[in-house]
Enzyme design. Structure first.
Site, mmCIF file in Angstrom:
data_model
loop_
_atom_site.group_PDB
_atom_site.id
_atom_site.type_symbol
_atom_site.label_atom_id
_atom_site.label_comp_id
_atom_site.label_asym_id
_atom_site.label_seq_id
_atom_site.Cartn_x
_atom_site.Cartn_y
_atom_site.Cartn_z
ATOM 1 N N HIS A 197 0.834 -1.202 0.000
ATOM 2 C CA HIS A 197 0.000 0.000 0.000
ATOM 3 C C HIS A 197 0.872 1.256 0.000
ATOM 4 C CE1 HIS A 197 -4.212 -1.463 0.976
ATOM 5 N NE2 HIS A 197 -3.490 -2.565 0.887
ATOM 6 N N GLN A 207 11.754 -6.664 -9.064
ATOM 7 C CA GLN A 207 10.714 -7.102 -9.986
ATOM 8 C C GLN A 207 10.615 -6.188 -11.200
ATOM 9 O OE1 GLN A 207 7.221 -9.226 -8.608
ATOM 10 N NE2 GLN A 207 6.003 -7.485 -9.258
ATOM 11 N N HIS A 253 0.906 -13.876 -7.695
ATOM 12 C CA HIS A 253 -0.146 -13.999 -6.690
ATOM 13 C C HIS A 253 -1.310 -13.053 -6.972
ATOM 14 C CE1 HIS A 253 1.906 -10.394 -5.645
ATOM 15 N NE2 HIS A 253 1.255 -10.188 -4.523
ATOM 16 N N ASP A 295 -5.163 6.412 2.527
ATOM 17 C CA ASP A 295 -5.223 5.061 1.967
ATOM 18 C C ASP A 295 -6.583 4.429 2.252
ATOM 19 O OD1 ASP A 295 -3.232 2.632 1.040
ATOM 20 O OD2 ASP A 295 -4.791 1.922 2.412
ATOM 21 N N GLN A 332 -6.998 -11.020 -3.772
ATOM 22 C CA GLN A 332 -6.274 -11.540 -4.927
ATOM 23 C C GLN A 332 -7.102 -12.495 -5.784
ATOM 24 O OE1 GLN A 332 -2.691 -13.047 -3.077
ATOM 25 N NE2 GLN A 332 -2.142 -10.999 -2.335
#
Length: 475
Positions: free
Chosen positions: A17, A348, A363, A115, A388
């Site tokens: 987040h 990544q 995932h 958030d 997910q």
């Protein structure tokens, strides 16, 4: 004299987040140099190296405010990380309010953007007489569920997982109850109650900013906009995708090793395997995945973490065990040159941007999903927790840019299934079709954040609104 427009961002102590909302903040100040942003960050414990690297990468125009760490010593030692986060949020609220009040007293604060996990901040905007927004770091599909959840709660009496027919959510592809987020899998649990309460607070927002772009979820976003035009929900703004562009790494010799290894591989030949910043598998599942990778005969780069009883690690910098100990005997030797296992962490962004990568076993966390889309990498969907499974439905059934693994009755994805789906993606005809659809989606993602793109135009309209409020305050 130049008028600075001041925006306060309130984060949560969850790495994924935090990454997302900071990327949004960076994009905002990059596009609008006269907007000043202060990031208010609740904390518990010491931040890990990756979190520190996130903040080190911020431009000087982004101020940071770290609240005093919350004391969690009264919680049991084995408290789930999600509960630790919720307690931290709850105990930080007075500190957040004081920080916002102080900012408002000393600057032309015009908006608070918090958030989506910390909707308790939304009423603070009304108290301080400033606009209050929620930054939603996931899909419009999940947002639609959140806004519709109280109606579902009243309409359905049984457990969602026991429903025979799929659930209809406005604008969304029908979804089975078993694919709804974790808090909805036990309606008598505290997490379910908190989920409903948090969703009700979304209605206090002056707007909700979604980390996606119109072209990826157009049907859902249009449906939400129709609801907002009828005055039923807050304004919804698709302003993404926000993905990490530059390197934020801990730094290790592994970085050079795996990138050099990729340099030696043919174009589009390697399957990248990663379960995000904190996802982990059981020991049994790690072995099945290893056998599946080996049986597939396809090249792979696997970021491996040791098992964790929660299925998620709270501190992604912690390295207390050797993950190689959980692999089948002889696996590394047998796959030498054909595959590479990287312990704990890898960059990544750099991996997905490498020409050797031809597939991504993921995932389906939203940050990873958007990074896959932005780089045009076809997906294998292997959801673990949170929302997910919903993301997997969107990717595999709606957008058709992913193949989803089948889980056996014992809760394990077995080696034969893993081998089958890897080959299907990497060398099968269906994989070729997915590549073409993903290329179209990649181009749309790139276009969305161009100067005249849908997301940039939407964000600019918001920024102009905030700037006009600053001018009014100064008059």
């Amino acid at each position: 004299m130049e008028v600075k427009t001041h925006i306060a961002i309130v984060s949560v102590p969850v790495y994924s987040h935090l990454r997302s909302i900071l990327e949004f903040s960076k994009r905002l100040v990059h596009l609008h140099h006269d907007i000043h942003v202060t990031c208010i960050n609740p904390t518990f414990g010491s931040p890990c190296n990756n979190t520190k690297a996130l903040f080190d990468s911020l431009p000087l125009t982004l101020n940071q405010m770290f609240l005093p760490p919350v004391n969690l010593e009264d919680l049991p030692h084995d408290t789930h990380p999600a509960i630790q986060v919720q307690v931290t949020i709850s105990r930080s609220l007075p500190l957040i309010y004081d920080a916002l009040k102080a900012l408002h007293a000393t600057s032309s604060l015009v908006a608070i953007i918090s958030d989506g996990l910390i909707t308790q901040v939304l009423p603070f905007g009304k108290e301080l007489n400033v606009l209050s927004y929620s930054y939603f770091p996931s899909t419009a599909m999940l947002l639609s569920l959140c806004l519709y959840s109280s109606m579902l709660d009243k309409a359905i009496s049984c457990e969602y997982r026991d429903l025979v027919e799929p659930i209809e959510i406005p604008g969304c592809i029908p979804i089975h109850g078993t694919d709804l987020p974790d808090p909805l899998q036990n309606r008598s649990g505290a997490a379910y109650k908190q989920f409903l309460e948090g969703n009700e607070r979304f209605y206090l927002a002056d707007g909700i900013l979604v980390n996606n772009f119109l072209e990826m979820e157009e049907g859902i976003i249009r449906a939400l906009q129709e609801e907002q035009e009828k005055g039923r929900i807050p304004c919804v703004y698709a302003v993404g995708p926000f993905v990490q562009e530059e390197q934020c790494r801990e730094g290790s010799s592994n970085d050079i090793k795996y990138l050099r290894w990729l340099d030696k591989q043919p174009c589009n030949s390697v399957l990248y395997v990663s379960f995000g910043s904190g996802g982990t598998l059981s020991h049994e599942q790690i072995k099945e995945l290893a056998w599946g990778l080996e049986l597939s005969g396809q090249k792979f780069l696997w970021v491996l973490r040791p098992p964790n009883k929660f299925g998620i690690i709270a501190d992604i910098g912690a390295r207390n065990e050797d993950p190689f100990e959980f692999l089948p005997d002889g696996f590394v030797k047998r796959t030498e040159g054909h595959g590479l296992v990287v312990p704990y962490w890898a960059s990544q962004v750099e991996i997905l941007g490498h020409g050797a990568i031809g597939g991504f076993l993921s995932h389906c966390g939203w940050n990873s999903t958007l990074e896959g889309v932005v780089h045009g990498i076809p997906l294998i969907a292997w959801p673990l927790f949170a929302e997910q499974k919903m993301n997997a439905v969107l990717l595999s059934d709606d957008l058709k840019v992913a193949l989803r693994v089948r889980v056996s009755e014992n809760g394990i994805v077995e080696r034969e299934e893993i081998s089958r789906i890897i080959r299907k993606l990497m060398v099968g005809e269906e994989g070729k079709e997915i590549i073409q659809r993903m290329k179209v989606l990649k181009d749309a993602a790139v276009d969305a954040i161009k100067n005249e793109g849908s997301s940039t135009v939407t964000l600019t309209q918001l920024a102009l609104k905030w700037k006009s409020l600053s001018l009014e305050c100064c008059c």
